[in-house]
Design a protein around this motif. Structure first.
Motif, PDB file in Angstrom:
ATOM      1  N   ARG B  69      91.203  71.539  25.243  1.00  0.00           N
ATOM      2  CA  ARG B  69      91.475  71.547  26.683  1.00  0.00           C
ATOM      3  C   ARG B  69      91.608  70.113  27.172  1.00  0.00           C
ATOM      4  N   ARG B  70      92.469  69.898  28.140  1.00  0.00           N
ATOM      5  CA  ARG B  70      92.576  68.619  28.821  1.00  0.00           C
ATOM      6  C   ARG B  70      93.403  68.835  30.067  1.00  0.00           C
ATOM      7  N   CYS B  77      88.468  65.367  35.617  1.00  0.00           N
ATOM      8  CA  CYS B  77      88.509  66.838  35.683  1.00  0.00           C
ATOM      9  C   CYS B  77      87.461  67.498  34.793  1.00  0.00           C
ATOM     10  N   GLY B  78      86.967  66.775  33.788  1.00  0.00           N
ATOM     11  CA  GLY B  78      85.889  67.322  32.964  1.00  0.00           C
ATOM     12  C   GLY B  78      86.307  68.329  31.920  1.00  0.00           C
ATOM     13  N   SER B  79      87.598  68.369  31.568  1.00  0.00           N
ATOM     14  CA  SER B  79      88.075  69.381  30.610  1.00  0.00           C
ATOM     15  C   SER B  79      87.774  69.038  29.157  1.00  0.00           C
TER      16      SER B  79
END
Lengths: 584, 253
Positions: B69-70, B77-79
């Protein structure tokens, strides 16, 4: 395939989507479908603040804010919408405070405010402190506060559900929204959501540029879904280039840095904005500042061995002020550039930032099928939409405002509609388009790769339709985009699985970007004038006689299946302000 | 201002910047195999680039099935929290040059949450713990003012540190107590409780403290400071937990 039934479905869970969800959930059975976990949305990357004429620190009023918004948008703004934006700004900020948003405070304990580009006292006399902020992480605080309140209200989220199609059914000769089709990322399962009302709040499309402040996930999914179904997109040629992105990376460094006293300098150390905007200087509107930066660079006064950037100088500001007011952006400079902003200037260049255009709506957030006809049951708010409060150029801090004012309005309007309306029948085989699209990509044996096409798209967009445009550069882009769209038919992916197939996701996203890039370039080619973020070197002046009008772009499919963009135009709503020459 | 001459960054960029790096990535795809395996990828990369850039190069040029995830790619964003060379970090905030690119760079999913595919974990238990601490402002509605509630700058500063949380789970998934017992709320949930307990506007501190006084609450913390080390936002997580513990004893906050 699964079928779900909700009163209201919201597509996207950034600021606009969650602000809408808070209202909608109180009034109707609501589902929020989001490609990302809500707190990953790019609202969280907004930094500098949210405009509202609270007048907490100096004299201000909503009429001045309206004027600045209209002027900032180079008079392409619909003035009735801008007035609503500026008036409702005050309650929007107070609502967020009551929801818990931790704004910075004045010594009196009220919400503190600071200067921002294009916001002025009394119609342009001097900069005014209108931006309500929380350090340089205002967007983060808004996103967190809205998510917290969604948890409080029990909002129902479908996380990592990617909406791929808008369902439209014709009833009695009227096109109505019937629902959406979504792809569940974790499983590859396809879901049909039948809903009386659908709100798009899925954000921007900046990823068709290479140097951009936008997240990887900002690929215009909502715009593309409705455009593909024959609905128009408005003013797509207007894209904002934020003056201060980190050199080569594009990461945003807030305009608040200049609001706090930061200065732009060229290689000679000159404060060049004094030449271009004698009153507002570094706080002129973003389109003006970005053009000024590139003018400096083109005339040989850029910094570095390649002369391809300028400096944002914060070195004269006290370190305590930087720590208190700009902690995140100073950390970005340290992390990504290895530069200490206390002592060294930061290399910056304009970065693709914000789509002024989008899905046309009226002030209730209702989507338009043409210049006047509403699509029953369909709504949009935030960057995906075009109300139009930003016209040809958005003012800084007006986007966090937009998502709150029009997210709330769309949430209320959609929920009230879904309480009185009946379900519209789903089309036959509602998921067929998505099933075909997914299967075609998953089983394709083509030779083109997503990453290659995307890179070529981003390079042509940066080279040809950025801050400066001409007929020739735009034509080059149109031709290149047509070539890429052709090659896209031959794209294949390596991941053939169903589980978390982000390879497939990126292929679909690229298709959306290609559709929107075409709309943007074709719209830009036809606008033979310069206005706000759209600057034509071959037509350097604004032309109110021929172009004081919104562009409306429609997808046309010929009998032989060939696709093209058809352009139409819509009048601008003017109420209080007559167009004047725009000077800062 | 400093004279804008060739600075360090620009001087470095003039020479050919690329080096060869090995990424050693923990792969898992239950559609293919029930076993997780290590896979090596070699790539040419500028050491000033991010680990995320390296993962993208692999996905875009070498192996499209690599899954992670990104989103924002700059730490907001904390992904993309993952375990890089054995430490929890955000892939987009970790530069190659800062993690010894001479040796293979190991990348694994964060620990303590079920791995779904490659670097993607099930975040639901993490968000459930967050929701359990009532992470929203609670006030007595009868007092609602027409304008904003007043708050002094000092009162605002009291909980500033914990407002920075981006819910990336780097802290919680670095905590040995969380690894051993998925019932523990974990540092991130406590950080978000702290954010409201110490907000002068909030009136439900006692309720939140009672939730955290539970057997799976704040007392499970063994003060190992892993969470503070892991936090990409520089939040003093262990200190925040200690403040909650103290508030539970003194009932003053």
């Amino acid at each position: 395939m699964k079928i779900h039934k909700y009163d209201t479905v919201i597509v996207g869970a950034g600021g606009a989507g969650m602000r809408a969800a808070i209202e909608s959930t109180k009034r109707s059975r609501t589902a929020v479908l989001t490609k990302l976990y809500p707190t990953r949305s790019h609202t969280g990357a907004a930094q500098g603040g949210m405009a509202a004429a609270l007048a907490n620190v100096e004299e201000d009023n909503w009429e001045w804010h309206t004027f600045d918004t209209v002027k900032g948008g180079d008079y392409l703004v619909d003035q009735d919408a801008a007035e609503i934006l500026a008036k409702e700004a005050i309650d929007s900020v107070l609502d967020l405070e009551k929801m818990g948003l931790p704004f910075n405070r004045t010594p009196d304990g009220t919400i503190d405010q600071r200067r921002f580009g294009g916001h002025s006292r009394n119609h342009g006399e001097a900069p005014v402190r209108r931006s309500c902020y929380a350090a340089d992480r205002t967007g983060h605080m808004i996103l967190q506060t809205l998510y917290q309140n969604c948890v409080k209200e029990g909002v129902e989220f479908f996380n990592e559900f990617y909406v791929l199609d808008q369902l439209i059914t014709e009833e009695d000769g009227v096109k109505k929204s019937a629902g959406v089709v979504a792809y569940e990322l974790a499983t590859g399962e396809i879901h049909v959501f039948q809903a009386k009302a659908v709100i798009y709040a899925s954000g921007g499309c900046g990823k068709f540029f290479k140097v951009t402040s936008n997240a990887h996930t900002l690929t215009g999914d909502g715009q593309a879904a409705v455009y593909r179904r024959g609905l128009p997109l408005e003013d797509m040629e207007f894209f904002q280039f934020h003056p201060t992105g980190i050199w080569r990376m594009g990461i945003l460094l807030t305009e608040g840095a200049r609001g706090e006293g930061g200065i732009l300098r060229n290689k000679d150390g000159e404060r060049f904005m004094e030449k271009y905007a004698p009153v507002m200087k570094d706080l002129a509107s973003r389109d003006v500042v970005s053009r000024s930066i590139y003018t400096e660079i083109r005339e040989g006064r850029g910094c570095g061995p390649e002369g391809d950037h300028v400096y944002l100088d914060l070195t004269h500001l006290p370190p305590e002020q930087l720590d208190a007011k700009l902690p995140d952006i100073t950390e970005f400079a340290r992390t990504y550039l290895g530069i200490e902003p206390y002592t060294d200037p930061i290399p910056i260049q304009p970065t693709a930032h914000y789509a002024m255009g989008g899905i046309p709506t009226n002030v209730e957030g209702e989507v338009l099928a043409d210049n006047t006809t509403v699509v029953p049951g369909l709504y949009a708010a935030g960057e995906v939409a075009c109300v139009s409060v930003h016209g040809a150029n958005r003012l800084g801090t007006n986007s966090l405002l937009d998502i709150n004012v029009f997210g709330r309005r769309a949430g209320i309007a959609a929920a009230e509609y879904s309480q009185k309306a009946d379900y519209v029948d789903l089309p036959e085989n509602p998921a067929q388009f998505v099933i075909d699209q997914v299967e075609r990509l998953r089983t394709s044996t083509g030779t083109e790769r997503v990453a290659t096409l995307r890179k070529e798209l981003q390079e042509t967009m940066d080279a040809n339709v950025m801050v400066f445009r001409t007929e020739q550069t735009i034509k080059t882009a149109v031709e290149k985009i047509a070539e890429l769209r052709e090659r896209y038919k031959n794209v294949s992916i390596q991941d053939k699985g169903k589980r978390f197939n982000t390879d497939l996701l990126e292929a679909i996203e690229l298709g959306n970007l290609l559709d929107l890039a075409e709309v943007m370039a074709v719209s830009a080619l036809a606008r033979k004038e310069s206005r706000g973020g759209h600057y034509r070197e071959d037509y350097p002046n604004r032309d109110d006689v021929n172009f004081m009008r919104h562009t409306m772009a429609y997808r046309e499919v010929g009998d032989d299946g060939t696709e093209s963009v058809r352009l139409d135009y819509k009048p601008v709503v003017q109420t209080r302000y007559q167009p004047m020459e725009r000077k800062y | 201002m400093a004279t804008p001459v060739l600075d360090k960054v620009e001087a470095e960029s003039a020479a050919s910047p690329y080096i060869t790096v090995t990424f050693r990535i923990r792969r898992f795809n239950p559609e293919v195999s029930a076993e997780a395996t290590w896979e090596d990828f070699q790539l040419e990369i500028d050491p000033k680039e991010r680990v995320l850039d390296g993962l993208h190069k692999i996905k875009w040029e070498l192996d499209g099935t690599l899954t992670f995830r990104r989103s924002c790619a700059h730490g907001i964003c904390g992904s993309d929290a993952m375990r890089i060379n054995g430490k929890n970090r955000l892939a987009c905030k970790t530069l190659i040059k800062d993690i010894n690119p001479e040796k293979p760079i190991t990348v694994e999913p964060i620990k303590g949450l079920t791995v779904l595919k490659d670097l993607v974990v099930d975040m639901e238990p993490f968000f459930q713990a967050y929701r359990d601490v009532m992470p929203f402002l609670i006030t007595k509605d009868t007092n609602e003012p027409t304008r904003e509630r007043l708050q002094s700058a000092e009162d605002r500063e009291r909980f500033d540190d914990t407002t920075k949380c981006i819910l990336c789970a780097a802290c919680t998934s670095s905590c040995p107590v969380f690894w051993n017992d998925g019932q523990y709320f974990g540092p991130a949930a406590i950080v978000n409780a702290h954010r409201f307990i110490f907000d002068s506007r909030d009136e439900a501190g006692e309720q939140r403290l009672e939730i955290l006084n539970d057997k799976d609450g704040v007392w499970r913390c063994r003060t190992t400071f892993n969470c503070t080390d892991a936090c990409p936002r520089g939040i003093e997580v262990t200190k925040a937990i200690a403040e909650v513990k103290k508030a539970l004893i003194t009932r003053r906050f």
